[in-house]
Structures are given as structure tokens and as C-alpha cells.
Motif scaffolding. Sequence first.
Motif, PDB file in Angstrom:
ATOM      1  N   CYS A 156      -8.254  -1.348 -17.333  1.00 60.39           N
ATOM      2  CA  CYS A 156      -7.134  -0.752 -16.617  1.00 60.39           C
ATOM      3  C   CYS A 156      -6.326  -1.825 -15.886  1.00 60.39           C
ATOM      4  O   CYS A 156      -6.880  -2.671 -15.177  1.00 60.39           O
ATOM      5  CB  CYS A 156      -7.652   0.290 -15.623  1.00 60.39           C
ATOM      6  SG  CYS A 156      -6.362   0.952 -14.561  1.00 60.39           S
ATOM      7  N   LYS A 158      -4.526  -1.510 -13.421  1.00 55.80           N
ATOM      8  CA  LYS A 158      -4.522  -1.342 -11.954  1.00 55.80           C
ATOM      9  C   LYS A 158      -5.899  -1.626 -11.338  1.00 55.80           C
ATOM     10  O   LYS A 158      -6.016  -2.388 -10.390  1.00 55.80           O
ATOM     11  CB  LYS A 158      -4.094   0.080 -11.592  1.00 55.80           C
ATOM     12  CG  LYS A 158      -2.581   0.289 -11.647  1.00 55.80           C
ATOM     13  CD  LYS A 158      -2.241   1.643 -11.050  1.00 55.80           C
ATOM     14  CE  LYS A 158      -0.740   1.876 -11.005  1.00 55.80           C
ATOM     15  NZ  LYS A 158      -0.451   3.275 -10.660  1.00 55.80           N
ATOM     16  N   CYS A 159      -6.955  -0.973 -11.859  1.00 53.62           N
ATOM     17  CA  CYS A 159      -8.260  -1.089 -11.190  1.00 53.62           C
ATOM     18  C   CYS A 159      -9.273  -1.905 -11.988  1.00 53.62           C
ATOM     19  O   CYS A 159     -10.410  -2.086 -11.548  1.00 53.62           O
ATOM     20  CB  CYS A 159      -8.821   0.298 -10.891  1.00 53.62           C
ATOM     21  SG  CYS A 159      -9.417   1.144 -12.364  1.00 53.62           S
ATOM     22  N   ASP A 173       1.275   1.949 -19.303  1.00 52.44           N
ATOM     23  CA  ASP A 173       2.351   1.832 -18.321  1.00 52.44           C
ATOM     24  C   ASP A 173       3.299   0.706 -18.741  1.00 52.44           C
ATOM     25  O   ASP A 173       2.947  -0.472 -18.694  1.00 52.44           O
ATOM     26  CB  ASP A 173       1.734   1.553 -16.941  1.00 52.44           C
ATOM     27  CG  ASP A 173       2.770   1.659 -15.826  1.00 52.44           C
ATOM     28  OD1 ASP A 173       3.884   1.145 -16.011  1.00 52.44           O
ATOM     29  OD2 ASP A 173       2.444   2.258 -14.780  1.00 52.44           O
ATOM     30  N   LEU A 176       4.082  -1.808 -15.901  1.00 51.02           N
ATOM     31  CA  LEU A 176       3.005  -2.741 -15.549  1.00 51.02           C
ATOM     32  C   LEU A 176       2.554  -3.582 -16.746  1.00 51.02           C
ATOM     33  O   LEU A 176       1.823  -4.552 -16.592  1.00 51.02           O
ATOM     34  CB  LEU A 176       1.811  -1.985 -14.964  1.00 51.02           C
ATOM     35  CG  LEU A 176       2.068  -1.233 -13.649  1.00 51.02           C
ATOM     36  CD1 LEU A 176       0.833  -0.433 -13.251  1.00 51.02           C
ATOM     37  CD2 LEU A 176       2.447  -2.207 -12.532  1.00 51.02           C
ATOM     38  N   VAL A 180      -3.555   2.082 -18.379  1.00 54.05           N
ATOM     39  CA  VAL A 180      -4.100   2.550 -17.093  1.00 54.05           C
ATOM     40  C   VAL A 180      -5.119   3.660 -17.343  1.00 54.05           C
ATOM     41  O   VAL A 180      -4.949   4.483 -18.240  1.00 54.05           O
ATOM     42  CB  VAL A 180      -2.990   3.073 -16.129  1.00 54.05           C
ATOM     43  CG1 VAL A 180      -2.263   1.922 -15.465  1.00 54.05           C
ATOM     44  CG2 VAL A 180      -2.007   3.993 -16.824  1.00 54.05           C
ATOM     45  N   CYS A 184      -6.015   6.153 -12.425  1.00 55.95           N
ATOM     46  CA  CYS A 184      -4.821   5.401 -11.995  1.00 55.95           C
ATOM     47  C   CYS A 184      -3.550   5.917 -12.663  1.00 55.95           C
ATOM     48  O   CYS A 184      -2.446   5.524 -12.296  1.00 55.95           O
ATOM     49  CB  CYS A 184      -4.980   3.925 -12.331  1.00 55.95           C
ATOM     50  SG  CYS A 184      -6.323   3.128 -11.467  1.00 55.95           S
ATOM     51  N   ASN A 185      -3.720   6.775 -13.682  1.00 49.98           N
ATOM     52  CA  ASN A 185      -2.581   7.271 -14.443  1.00 49.98           C
ATOM     53  C   ASN A 185      -1.883   8.374 -13.645  1.00 49.98           C
ATOM     54  O   ASN A 185      -2.311   9.512 -13.632  1.00 49.98           O
ATOM     55  CB  ASN A 185      -3.097   7.802 -15.789  1.00 49.98           C
ATOM     56  CG  ASN A 185      -1.981   8.043 -16.783  1.00 49.98           C
ATOM     57  OD1 ASN A 185      -0.795   7.871 -16.458  1.00 49.98           O
ATOM     58  ND2 ASN A 185      -2.352   8.451 -17.980  1.00 49.98           N
ATOM     59  N   GLU A 186      -0.825   7.980 -12.952  1.00 52.41           N
ATOM     60  CA  GLU A 186      -0.127   8.961 -12.122  1.00 52.41           C
ATOM     61  C   GLU A 186       0.584   9.987 -13.007  1.00 52.41           C
ATOM     62  O   GLU A 186       1.152   9.638 -14.024  1.00 52.41           O
ATOM     63  CB  GLU A 186       0.935   8.261 -11.261  1.00 52.41           C
ATOM     64  CG  GLU A 186       0.356   7.362 -10.211  1.00 52.41           C
ATOM     65  CD  GLU A 186       1.391   6.356  -9.716  1.00 52.41           C
ATOM     66  OE1 GLU A 186       2.576   6.747  -9.613  1.00 52.41           O
ATOM     67  OE2 GLU A 186       1.002   5.212  -9.481  1.00 52.41           O
ATOM     68  N   THR A 192       5.097   5.866 -18.344  1.00 57.86           N
ATOM     69  CA  THR A 192       3.756   5.832 -18.939  1.00 57.86           C
ATOM     70  C   THR A 192       3.672   6.726 -20.173  1.00 57.86           C
ATOM     71  O   THR A 192       4.090   7.873 -20.141  1.00 57.86           O
ATOM     72  CB  THR A 192       2.701   6.286 -17.906  1.00 57.86           C
ATOM     73  OG1 THR A 192       2.820   5.437 -16.766  1.00 57.86           O
ATOM     74  CG2 THR A 192       1.299   6.149 -18.460  1.00 57.86           C
TER      75      THR A 192
END
Length: 255
Positions: A156, A158-159, A173, A176, A180, A184-186, A192
Motif C-alpha cells: 500500500c 499509504k501504509c 490512486d 499517489l 492503496v 486506506c482506500n477512501e 482512485t
Amino acid sequence: MRSYKLTGVVLKNKDLGEVDGIVTLFTKEIGKISLKAKGVRKIKSKLSGHLMPLNITFIQAVQGKGSLDTITGAVSKEHFSSLKGDLKFLSFAYFFLEIIDKLTFEKEPSEKIYDLLIKGLQLLDSKNIEKPEILKTAFSYNLIKILGHKPKIDSCVKCSIPFNLESKKIGFDLNLGGAVCKSCNELNNKDTLPVSFDSLKVINAFDKCDLKDISRLIMKEKYFREALKIINSFNYYIFEKDYKSENLIEIIKTF
Ligand SMILES: [Zn+2]
């Protein structure tokens, strides 16, 4: 006036006045360059046959007074005649020329880009490619990577949690530049795109495999489609370019 020699693939030709032309090449030595070709549009021009798009050509040029240097001699060493005789493969070759022309700047040498272009054209010329659409995407992926935008897909973005077969609801994403995880996938993030673990494996193969082995990959069609969509969307997202040759590819597909 200083003269110099180059070897490069002709990317495109443009008219200049009544009889002259501007030839753009991607060269081994100095990357992309545009040069003036005097009299190249005259019927008796000795240069014109050697300066057709797709040719790999040895060039002799001389420094000009203006912004462009001038070609004084040209001998093509490869015409890719098999490829030029096949509209379908030719339309993909034009995409290779166009994307390199649009995503590179003049006089920024890159042996990696030069080698990618030669390899892509040789593969199309061999016609030993079952799915040129996949080769096209692998080509785009590799160019994007060489230009410094390698997407992060193994964990990921993000994390950093690694992905595996159990990973569900992964997203890619575009902003980014990587995948993700579910947490973390908003929701409703317009940048995305949904992506499955298997499609990430296809993208990983674009990264790890030699171009010639790409079309031999065995994977379900839907994963290929998804990977193609991700890479093409990522390409548009970063560079915001349209490619005329993609229209040509679509038109020729319907023949
Ligand atoms: Zn995450």
C-alpha cells in the motif's frame, strides 16, 4: 561549422517552406533532436527515403546559425519493412514513436529509452506478437518508469501493508502513483480506480519481464484489461497527453 554524427530512429517529419523539412529523431547519442533537412521534399531528394518515420538512420549534421542544425547526409540502416507492410502493426509502431516524441524533451539522452524503442519496433517487425495491445501497455509502462514515475504496487502506497491473494478492495490512486489497501482506500476518491491483486500481478510482469515475453504471459483477459486501464489512465493522469495514433489503432481494429 562543426559537423557531427548521430544514429537514431526517425520519429516524425514536418514541412518547412516549399521544399525543406524538419526531421525529429530519437538518437542513441543525445536523445530527441529536430534537424533541418534541406530540399527533402523535392522529388529527386537523395535524403528523403532515408528519413522516413520508423527508419533507424545514420545522420551527419552540421551546426546551424539558427535554432536548428542541418542534416548533410543520411543513410538508413533499418527500414522495418515487414512492419510497414502491415497496417495493424504499423499503427502500434506509430504509437511508440508518438509517445516517445510527446514525453521526452530535446537533447536529454537516454540509452534506456533508445533501447526500449528499438526493442519495441523489432518485436512488432517480427510479427511474433499475438496481442500488440499488451505490448503497447508494457511499452508505456516501461517508458513511464524510465521517466521516473514507477508506480508502487507491491504494498500500500499509504501504509505499506503488503498485498496478497487475500487482499480485497484494493484501489490504484493515480495521484499517489500506487495501489492503496482497503483501509486506506477512501470512498469516492475520484483519482482512485479499483484494481484486483491479479491485475497488480500483470503490472508487476510489465516491470519484471522482458518485452518479448510479455505477450506470452498467461492470465485471464479481464486482468489484462484492468491492468491496461490502470497504466493508460496513469499515463494520462501524469502527462495529460492525447495520442492521435490511438485513434488509428481503433480504426484499424475494425477492418
Ligand atoms: Zn494502506
